[in-house]
Design a protein around this motif. Structure first.
Motif, PDB file in Angstrom:
ATOM      1  N   ALA A 294       0.822  -1.214   0.000  1.00 18.39           N
ATOM      2  CA  ALA A 294       0.000   0.000   0.000  1.00 18.39           C
ATOM      3  C   ALA A 294       0.856   1.266   0.000  1.00 18.39           C
ATOM      4  O   ALA A 294       0.474   2.280   0.581  1.00 18.39           O
ATOM      5  N   ILE A 295       2.015   1.209  -0.633  1.00 19.68           N
ATOM      6  CA  ILE A 295       2.876   2.390  -0.780  1.00 19.68           C
ATOM      7  C   ILE A 295       2.429   3.139  -2.026  1.00 19.68           C
ATOM      8  O   ILE A 295       2.490   2.604  -3.138  1.00 19.68           O
ATOM      9  N   ASP A 296       1.984   4.379  -1.840  1.00 20.70           N
ATOM     10  CA  ASP A 296       1.343   5.071  -2.957  1.00 20.70           C
ATOM     11  C   ASP A 296       2.242   6.033  -3.709  1.00 20.70           C
ATOM     12  O   ASP A 296       1.814   6.643  -4.675  1.00 20.70           O
ATOM     13  N   HIS A 297       3.476   6.209  -3.273  1.00 16.59           N
ATOM     14  CA  HIS A 297       4.405   7.022  -4.061  1.00 16.59           C
ATOM     15  C   HIS A 297       5.759   6.322  -4.073  1.00 16.59           C
ATOM     16  O   HIS A 297       6.363   6.103  -3.029  1.00 16.59           O
ATOM     17  N   VAL A 298       6.227   5.976  -5.260  1.00 10.56           N
ATOM     18  CA  VAL A 298       7.482   5.234  -5.403  1.00 10.56           C
ATOM     19  C   VAL A 298       8.371   5.948  -6.406  1.00 10.56           C
ATOM     20  O   VAL A 298       7.933   6.273  -7.519  1.00 10.56           O
ATOM     21  N   THR A 299       9.601   6.197  -6.015  1.00 11.90           N
ATOM     22  CA  THR A 299      10.602   6.742  -6.928  1.00 11.90           C
ATOM     23  C   THR A 299      11.550   5.617  -7.312  1.00 11.90           C
ATOM     24  O   THR A 299      12.130   4.965  -6.436  1.00 11.90           O
ATOM     25  N   VAL A 300      11.687   5.363  -8.595  1.00  9.88           N
ATOM     26  CA  VAL A 300      12.470   4.226  -9.089  1.00  9.88           C
ATOM     27  C   VAL A 300      13.645   4.738  -9.897  1.00  9.88           C
ATOM     28  O   VAL A 300      13.479   5.549 -10.812  1.00  9.88           O
ATOM     29  N   GLN A 301      14.844   4.274  -9.552  1.00 14.66           N
ATOM     30  CA  GLN A 301      16.034   4.555 -10.374  1.00 14.66           C
ATOM     31  C   GLN A 301      16.442   3.271 -11.071  1.00 14.66           C
ATOM     32  O   GLN A 301      16.605   2.231 -10.424  1.00 14.66           O
ATOM     33  N   VAL A 302      16.575   3.350 -12.365  1.00  9.49           N
ATOM     34  CA  VAL A 302      16.974   2.189 -13.158  1.00  9.49           C
ATOM     35  C   VAL A 302      18.468   2.267 -13.430  1.00  9.49           C
ATOM     36  O   VAL A 302      18.948   3.220 -14.056  1.00  9.49           O
ATOM     37  N   ASP A 303      19.203   1.282 -12.943  1.00 12.51           N
ATOM     38  CA  ASP A 303      20.655   1.219 -13.124  1.00 12.51           C
ATOM     39  C   ASP A 303      21.013   0.194 -14.195  1.00 12.51           C
ATOM     40  O   ASP A 303      20.245  -0.741 -14.448  1.00 12.51           O
ATOM     41  N   PRO A 304      22.200   0.341 -14.817  1.00 14.57           N
ATOM     42  CA  PRO A 304      22.632  -0.652 -15.800  1.00 14.57           C
ATOM     43  C   PRO A 304      22.813  -2.016 -15.147  1.00 14.57           C
ATOM     44  O   PRO A 304      23.156  -2.107 -13.962  1.00 14.57           O
ATOM     45  N   PRO A 305      22.579  -3.092 -15.852  1.00 15.50           N
ATOM     46  CA  PRO A 305      22.761  -4.439 -15.292  1.00 15.50           C
ATOM     47  C   PRO A 305      24.178  -4.630 -14.750  1.00 15.50           C
ATOM     48  O   PRO A 305      25.158  -4.183 -15.353  1.00 15.50           O
ATOM     49  N   GLY A 306      24.286  -5.273 -13.603  1.00 13.40           N
ATOM     50  CA  GLY A 306      25.570  -5.559 -12.999  1.00 13.40           C
ATOM     51  C   GLY A 306      26.166  -4.431 -12.184  1.00 13.40           C
ATOM     52  O   GLY A 306      27.218  -4.598 -11.569  1.00 13.40           O
ATOM     53  N   LYS A 307      25.524  -3.273 -12.124  1.00  7.82           N
ATOM     54  CA  LYS A 307      26.053  -2.121 -11.396  1.00  7.82           C
ATOM     55  C   LYS A 307      25.405  -1.930 -10.028  1.00  7.82           C
ATOM     56  O   LYS A 307      25.780  -1.025  -9.278  1.00  7.82           O
TER      57      LYS A 307
END
Length: 313
Positions: A294-307
C-alpha cells in the motif's frame, strides 16, 4: 528539449516516479468540524467540572477537570495543525505541511503522560492527608461529564480513524470519559461507605488506563518523525520480492517511510533483465509495491545491469 510529462525520466543515475501521484494529502473538513465541536463541549464542561471539584473537594473531579483543560489545549492544537496542513506544498516544502499533524499528535500524547504524573502525585498527597468530600454534588457533576464525554467520543469515532490527529483527540476524550466513570464510582462508593480514600485511588486507576493509549500515540508519531519503515513493510523482503518480478534483474537500495497518516513513500534502485525495456520498470515496481505494501508514491532509479549492489541499505 520538451518531454512528455507522462513519460518517466530514466537514465543511468536518473529517477522516475508515478506521474499521477500528488504529494498533497486531503485534510478532511468533517474531521476538523468534529474536533471544533468537541473542543466547545470540552472547554465548557472543564469549567463546570473544576468548580464542582473545588466545591465538593473531589480529586477525581479536579483531576478530570485538569485532563479536560489539557484536552482543550490539545484540541485547539489539532485545529491549528489542520489549518497549517491545508496549506499547499511549495518549492521549499515539496511534501507540504502535513507533518504538523504528526507533531500535534505527539504533543497530545506527551500532555497525557504529564497529566497522569500529576494525578498520581496529587493522589498520594490525598491518601496521606484525606479531605472531606461532598459525594452528592460530586456525583451530579460526574454524571453530566459522562454524558458530555460520550457525545464527544461518538462525534470523533464517526470520523476518519486513519487520521492520527483525530485519533489523538479521540484518545483524550476517552481518557475524560474514563475519568467521569471513575468519579461516578468514587462518589457512589463514598456515599455508601464514607471512605473518602476511594476518590484518590480511583483517580490513579483511571490515570493508568490512559498511559497505554498515550504511549501508543507517542510511539507511532516518533516512528513517522524518524522515518522508520511503515508498519508491515520489511525492506529486505521487499527487495527480494522486487528482484523476483518479471523484467527485473536486481533490486536494492530500498527505503520506505510514512509521509502522513495515510500516505507512504519509497525509493528503490532496479536493473532490467536482458531484453526488458527499462522504461517499463517504474510502472511494474510501483504497481507491485502499492499492491503488496500500500505504498502510494514510489521513486524508481533504473541502473545498468551488474552495477547494483542489492544488499546495500
Amino acid at each position: 528539449m520538451t518531454r512528455n510529462p507522462e513519460t518517466p525520466n530514466i537514465a543511468n543515475g536518473g529517477h522516475a516516479h508515478d506521474a499521477d501521484h500528488d504529494h498533497g494529502q486531503v485534510v478532511t473538513a468533517s474531521n476538523e468540524r468534529r474536533i471544533r465541536l468537541v473542543l466547545i463541549f470540552t472547554a465548557s464542561y472543564a469549567i463546570v467540572q473544576a468548580v464542582g471539584g473545588w466545591f465538593s473537594g473531589s480529586l477525581a473531579l479536579i483531576a478530570d477537570a485538569g485532563h479536560m483543560v489539557s484536552d482543550s489545549a490539545a484540541l485547539l492544537l489539532a485545529l491549528i495543525a489542520y489549518r497549517i496542513a491545508r496549506r499547499a506544498a511549495d518549492a521549499t516544502r515539496t511534501y507540504g505541511f502535513h507533518r504538523v499533524r504528526v507533531l500535534a499528535a505527539l504533543a497530545n500524547g506527551a500532555t497525557l503522560l504529564l497529566l497522569v504524573a500529576w494525578i498520581a502525585w496529587e493522589a498520594v498527597q490525598r491518601i496521606n492527608a484525606p479531605v472531606e468530600i461532598l459525594a452528592g454534588p460530586m456525583l451530579i457533576v460526574a454524571v453530566i461529564g459522562l454524558g458530555v464525554n460520550v457525545a464527544g467520543a461518538l462525534i470523533l469515532w464517526s470520523g476518519n480513524r486513519g487520521d492520527g490527529n483525530l485519533r489523538g483527540a479521540f484518545l483524550h476524550v476517552i481518557g475524560d470519559l474514563l475519568g467521569s466513570v471513575g468519579a461516578i464510582a468514587a462518589a457512589i462508593g463514598i456515599m455508601l461507605t464514607g471512605w473518602t480514600i476511594l476518590d484518590p485511588i480511583l483517580s490513579v486507576l483511571v490515570a493508568m488506563l490512559v498511559v497505554r493509549s498515550a504511549w501508543s500515540l507517542i510511539s507511532d508519531s516518533i516512528r513517522v518523525l524518524l522515518q522508520a519503515v511503515p508498519r508491515g513493510v520489511d525492506a529486505v523482503e521487499a527487495e527480494r520480492g522486487l528482484a523476483s518480478l518479471p523484467g527485473v534483474a536486481e533490486a536494492g537500495h530500498f527505503h520506505a517511510w510514512t509521509l502522513t497518516d495515510e500516505s507512504s513513500v519509497a525509493t528503490v534502485h532496479v536493473s532490467p533483465a536482458e531484453g526488458t525495456d527499462p522504461l517499463s520498470l517504474p510502472q511494474i515496481v510501483s504497481g507491485w509495491l502499492k499492491e503488496r505494501y500500500a505504498i502510494d508514491h514510489v521513486t524508481v532509479q533504473v541502473d545498468p545491469p551488474g552495477k547494483l549492489d542489492p544488499g546495500h541499505h
